[in-house]
Write a protein that holds these residues in place. Structure first.
Motif, PDB file in Angstrom:
ATOM      1  N   LEU A   1     -23.840  -3.087 -34.904  1.00 21.99           N
ATOM      2  CA  LEU A   1     -24.800  -1.978 -34.995  1.00 21.99           C
ATOM      3  C   LEU A   1     -26.237  -2.474 -34.822  1.00 21.99           C
ATOM      4  CD1 LEU A   1     -25.433   1.041 -35.707  1.00 21.99           C
ATOM      5  CD2 LEU A   1     -25.641   0.275 -38.086  1.00 21.99           C
ATOM      6  N   LEU A   2     -26.561  -3.609 -35.469  1.00 19.25           N
ATOM      7  CA  LEU A   2     -27.948  -4.103 -35.433  1.00 19.25           C
ATOM      8  C   LEU A   2     -28.334  -4.590 -34.036  1.00 19.25           C
ATOM      9  CD1 LEU A   2     -27.978  -5.928 -38.896  1.00 19.25           C
ATOM     10  CD2 LEU A   2     -28.798  -3.637 -38.347  1.00 19.25           C
ATOM     11  N   ARG A   3     -27.345  -5.061 -33.271  1.00 15.03           N
ATOM     12  CA  ARG A   3     -27.604  -5.389 -31.852  1.00 15.03           C
ATOM     13  C   ARG A   3     -27.876  -4.107 -31.070  1.00 15.03           C
ATOM     14  NH1 ARG A   3     -25.986  -9.898 -28.684  1.00 15.03           N
ATOM     15  NH2 ARG A   3     -25.214  -8.486 -27.085  1.00 15.03           N
ATOM     16  N   LYS A   4     -27.008  -3.117 -31.281  1.00 16.54           N
ATOM     17  CA  LYS A   4     -27.107  -1.872 -30.504  1.00 16.54           C
ATOM     18  C   LYS A   4     -28.370  -1.093 -30.848  1.00 16.54           C
ATOM     19  CE  LYS A   4     -23.107  -2.403 -28.457  1.00 16.54           C
ATOM     20  NZ  LYS A   4     -23.038  -2.734 -27.015  1.00 16.54           N
TER      21      LYS A   4
ATOM     22  N   LEU B   1     -31.808  -8.437 -35.487  1.00 19.10           N
ATOM     23  CA  LEU B   1     -31.825  -9.744 -36.169  1.00 19.10           C
ATOM     24  C   LEU B   1     -32.490 -10.828 -35.310  1.00 19.10           C
ATOM     25  CD1 LEU B   1     -28.299  -9.896 -37.919  1.00 19.10           C
ATOM     26  CD2 LEU B   1     -30.452  -8.891 -38.740  1.00 19.10           C
ATOM     27  N   SER B   2     -32.936 -10.446 -34.130  1.00 20.75           N
ATOM     28  CA  SER B   2     -33.516 -11.434 -33.214  1.00 20.75           C
ATOM     29  C   SER B   2     -34.721 -12.134 -33.840  1.00 20.75           C
ATOM     30  CB  SER B   2     -33.942 -10.711 -31.929  1.00 20.75           C
ATOM     31  OG  SER B   2     -34.513 -11.629 -31.039  1.00 20.75           O
TER      32      SER B   2
ATOM     33  N   HIS C   1     -26.443 -16.966 -33.022  1.00 20.09           N
ATOM     34  CA  HIS C   1     -26.924 -17.041 -31.630  1.00 20.09           C
ATOM     35  C   HIS C   1     -26.715 -15.712 -30.907  1.00 20.09           C
ATOM     36  CE1 HIS C   1     -28.206 -21.156 -31.392  1.00 20.09           C
ATOM     37  NE2 HIS C   1     -27.050 -21.618 -31.819  1.00 20.09           N
ATOM     38  N   ILE C   2     -25.600 -15.056 -31.186  1.00 20.25           N
ATOM     39  CA  ILE C   2     -25.307 -13.781 -30.502  1.00 20.25           C
ATOM     40  C   ILE C   2     -26.312 -12.705 -30.924  1.00 20.25           C
ATOM     41  CG2 ILE C   2     -23.551 -11.947 -30.312  1.00 20.25           C
ATOM     42  CD1 ILE C   2     -21.463 -14.316 -30.329  1.00 20.25           C
ATOM     43  N   HIS C   3     -26.930 -12.903 -32.085  1.00 15.30           N
ATOM     44  CA  HIS C   3     -27.989 -11.993 -32.524  1.00 15.30           C
ATOM     45  C   HIS C   3     -29.375 -12.472 -32.084  1.00 15.30           C
ATOM     46  CE1 HIS C   3     -26.101  -8.835 -34.863  1.00 15.30           C
ATOM     47  NE2 HIS C   3     -25.284  -9.714 -35.411  1.00 15.30           N
ATOM     48  N   GLY C   4     -29.455 -13.572 -31.361  1.00 13.11           N
ATOM     49  CA  GLY C   4     -30.773 -14.072 -30.938  1.00 13.11           C
ATOM     50  C   GLY C   4     -31.570 -14.692 -32.062  1.00 13.11           C
ATOM     51  N   MET C   5     -30.868 -15.167 -33.088  1.00 11.70           N
ATOM     52  CA  MET C   5     -31.576 -15.802 -34.199  1.00 11.70           C
ATOM     53  C   MET C   5     -31.982 -17.230 -33.835  1.00 11.70           C
ATOM     54  SD  MET C   5     -29.267 -14.330 -37.379  1.00 11.70           S
ATOM     55  CE  MET C   5     -30.085 -15.296 -38.634  1.00 11.70           C
ATOM     56  N   ILE C   6     -32.884 -17.785 -34.628  1.00 16.18           N
ATOM     57  CA  ILE C   6     -33.328 -19.169 -34.447  1.00 16.18           C
ATOM     58  C   ILE C   6     -32.542 -20.006 -35.452  1.00 16.18           C
ATOM     59  CG2 ILE C   6     -35.307 -20.733 -34.585  1.00 16.18           C
ATOM     60  CD1 ILE C   6     -37.050 -18.106 -34.133  1.00 16.18           C
ATOM     61  N   VAL C   7     -31.635 -20.825 -34.943  1.00 14.65           N
ATOM     62  CA  VAL C   7     -30.657 -21.502 -35.798  1.00 14.65           C
ATOM     63  C   VAL C   7     -31.130 -22.914 -36.148  1.00 14.65           C
ATOM     64  CG1 VAL C   7     -28.278 -22.333 -35.906  1.00 14.65           C
ATOM     65  CG2 VAL C   7     -28.788 -20.137 -34.803  1.00 14.65           C
TER      66      VAL C   7
END
Ligand SMILES: Cc1cc2nc3c(=O)[nH]c(=O)nc-3n(C[C@H](O)[C@H](O)[C@H](O)COP(=O)(O)O)c2cc1C
Length: 195
Positions: free
Chosen positions: A110-113, A118-119, A148-154
């Motif tokens: 949902l948060l991607r869409k 979460l980016s 990573h799939i959410h574009g977060m900084i890991v």
């Protein structure tokens, strides 16, 4: 990440264990206590206290920008969205994360869409297993994949991949250091962003 001078940054810690007060929750508590000492706001999300159904792939998140399932995820979405960093701890179950945590991961579609919400949040992982080499690094990788799939900084523990613990956590001195170093890295990076 939109910030204003003087804002207190928030770190959300998720424990993926269905067990209360056991290793994963202890590790999140240890990490978030360190973050609180460094003046970050913290939010503990313990899946032992939440009921999250698996995604049914109805794609209401795509067509209507909402999740069709009404359960505890409803109050977790805004908590994730408002965090500047997310630290995820999971027990290793058959070499991967728990089903409870995977349900949460899948439901965050949902948060991607809704626009990659979460980016650019900072992400770190902790895993704990009953065997010394029981799949901790593979499980950290699964958590990192979600981030990573959410574009977060890991980030890792400033040396390797994050918190890698052999239960019981309190006896694993080397493992506890990787947990301390992982939350330290998250706090350091948030402080750099704030400057
Ligand atoms: C269904 C299940 C699967 C498990 N699979 C593994 C495994 O693959 N490797 C391992 O080392 N330990 C495995 N364990 C042990 C847990 O990782 C270990 O007990 C861990 O400390 C649990 O975390 P918690 O104390 O936070 O609940 C498994 C436990 C359960 C219940």
């Amino acid at each position: 990440m939109r910030r204003h001078a003087g804002d207190i940054m928030k770190i959300a810690g998720i424990s993926g264990s269905p067990r209360k007060n056991e290793n994963s929750e202890q590790l999140i508590n240890t990490a978030l206590d360190i973050a609180e000492d460094r003046n970050f706001e913290v939010d503990r999300i313990f899946l032992s206290e939440q009921t999250i159904a698996p995604c049914t792939a109805c794609y209401a998140c795509e067509s209507a920008k909402r999740c069709a399932i009404e359960d505890d995820m409803t109050q977790i979405y805004p908590r994730l969205e408002s965090a500047d960093a997310i630290l995820v701890a999971s027990p290793v179950y058959f070499g991967c994360v728990t089903a409870q945590l995977k349900a949460l991961f899948d439901r965050t579609l949902l948060l991607r869409k809704q626009g990659m919400l979460l980016s650019n949040k900072i992400g770190g992982a902790i895993t704990v297993a009953g065997s010394r080499n029981g799949g901790q690094e593979k499980t950290v990788q699964a958590i990192h994949d979600w981030m990573h799939i959410h574009g977060m900084i890991v980030v890792g523990d400033n040396s390797h991949f994050g918190g890698i613990v052999y239960a019981p956590a309190e006896s694993d001195i080397v493992g506890m250091q990787t947990v301390t170093d992982t939350i330290g890295k998250i706090c350091d990076l948030l402080e750099m962003i704030k400057r």
